[in-house]
Design an enzyme around this catalytic site. Structure first.
Site, PDB file in Angstrom:
ATOM      1  N   TYR A  81       0.817  -1.218   0.000  1.00  0.00           N
ATOM      2  CA  TYR A  81       0.000   0.000   0.000  1.00  0.00           C
ATOM      3  C   TYR A  81       0.850   1.267   0.000  1.00  0.00           C
ATOM      4  CZ  TYR A  81      -4.090  -2.895   0.269  1.00  0.00           C
ATOM      5  OH  TYR A  81      -5.060  -3.823  -0.031  1.00  0.00           O
ATOM      6  N   GLN A 124     -15.479   2.875  -5.603  1.00  0.00           N
ATOM      7  CA  GLN A 124     -14.785   1.695  -5.094  1.00  0.00           C
ATOM      8  C   GLN A 124     -13.282   1.931  -5.037  1.00  0.00           C
ATOM      9  OE1 GLN A 124     -16.974  -0.679  -8.250  1.00  0.00           O
ATOM     10  NE2 GLN A 124     -16.821  -2.232  -6.659  1.00  0.00           N
ATOM     11  N   ASP A 177      -8.014   5.776  -4.380  1.00  0.00           N
ATOM     12  CA  ASP A 177      -7.274   7.008  -4.664  1.00  0.00           C
ATOM     13  C   ASP A 177      -8.168   8.215  -4.388  1.00  0.00           C
ATOM     14  OD1 ASP A 177      -8.721   7.913  -7.190  1.00  0.00           O
ATOM     15  OD2 ASP A 177      -8.043   5.944  -7.860  1.00  0.00           O
ATOM     16  N   HIS A 223     -14.727   1.698  -0.089  1.00  0.00           N
ATOM     17  CA  HIS A 223     -13.651   0.749   0.208  1.00  0.00           C
ATOM     18  C   HIS A 223     -12.469   1.412   0.904  1.00  0.00           C
ATOM     19  CE1 HIS A 223     -15.206  -2.104  -3.186  1.00  0.00           C
ATOM     20  NE2 HIS A 223     -15.892  -2.207  -2.062  1.00  0.00           N
ATOM     21  N   CYS A 267      -8.069   0.837  18.295  1.00  0.00           N
ATOM     22  CA  CYS A 267      -9.059   1.772  18.837  1.00  0.00           C
ATOM     23  C   CYS A 267      -9.933   2.425  17.768  1.00  0.00           C
ATOM     24  CB  CYS A 267      -8.367   2.847  19.680  1.00  0.00           C
ATOM     25  SG  CYS A 267      -7.461   4.099  18.723  1.00  0.00           S
ATOM     26  N   GLY A 273     -16.697   2.496 -15.262  1.00  0.00           N
ATOM     27  CA  GLY A 273     -15.416   1.831 -15.071  1.00  0.00           C
ATOM     28  C   GLY A 273     -15.421   0.730 -14.035  1.00  0.00           C
ATOM     29  N   ALA A 320     -13.158   6.066 -20.624  1.00  0.00           N
ATOM     30  CA  ALA A 320     -13.883   6.947 -19.707  1.00  0.00           C
ATOM     31  C   ALA A 320     -13.650   8.411 -20.027  1.00  0.00           C
ATOM     32  CB  ALA A 320     -13.459   6.648 -18.263  1.00  0.00           C
TER      33      ALA A 320
END
Length: 228
Positions: free
Chosen positions: A52, A87, A90, A105, A116, A171, A215
């Site tokens: 990540y 979803q 970014d 997400h 916590c 998309g 797109a």
């Protein structure tokens, strides 16, 4: 008009970000089970953080494209009430001018304490030993909804879908639930449904209308028609 828009990896692909799952079942050369499940994180938290960290660096280097910017224009039209649900993890929608985006997400730009529940802005590099700013426990994890976890803000999404007059999926692969079922929820309350995608998704036949293409071409043209 009440419009709900669901976006997936395809809208960010033209900004240079890899789509979620390749044909070989891998995500950026990693098994999904290793980097996108709670079990994978427990087994090798250092690997998951490295994964990540790389995604965060790539996302921060990417730039919003014409599709992100077109949706922001639509959201700014006072004649429409537009809810964007993504979803994607970014922040290209926000950097493209959109506001109040629902990241079902999660997102790369926040860190989460597994002990916590505290959230804070994510640094460029995260590691398993990082202490939580609130409780000081070394329980830092990416603020990402993994497989087997419940997506965020589902009540808000359900309310938006119930009020929708137009639902668009842009998309998306149609393979990941619950998002893949949003089209039926919107249609059940009378919304018209449209899919804008490079290729047919697994749910294409459910939509009232489907348009094919990049797109960055489809979305601005669709928005221009709505704005008039």
């Amino acid at each position: 008009m009440n419009i709900v828009i669901l976006t997936g990896a395809g809208i960010s692909a033209e900004s240079g970000l890899a789509t979620f799952r390749a044909a070989d079942g891998l995500w950026e050369e990693h098994r999904i089970e290793d980097v996108a499940t709670p079990e994978g994180f427990r087994a090798d938290p250092a690997l998951v953080h490295r994964f990540y960290n790389e995604r965060r660096a790539k996302a921060r280097a990417a730039r919003p494209n014409a599709a992100h910017e077109a949706l922001a224009r639509l959201q700014g039209d006072p004649r429409h009430r537009v809810t964007i649900v993504t979803q994607n993890v970014d922040d290209l929608h926000e950097r493209g001018g959109a506001s109040a985006v629902i990241h079902m997400h999660g997102g790369l730009e926040t860190a989460l304490c597994a002990a916590c529940g505290h959230r804070w802005p994510a640094p460029a590099e995260m590691a398993p030993a990082d202490p939580c700013p609130r409780c000081a426990r070394p329980a830092t994890r990416p603020d990402i909804v993994w497989f087997g976890e419940i997506p965020y803000r589902m009540d808000e999404i359900a309310e938006a879908l119930e009020a929708a007059e137009l639902f668009a999926a842009i998309g998306t692969s149609g393979n990941v639930y619950p998002a893949a079922g949003f089209v039926e929820l919107a249609a059940a309350t009378g919304a018209r449904t449209i899919e804008l995608n490079l290729d047919a998704s697994s749910r294409s036949s459910v939509f009232d209308e489907a348009r094919r293409g990049p797109a960055t071409q489809l979305v601005p043209d669709w928005v221009d028609a709505l704005i008039g």
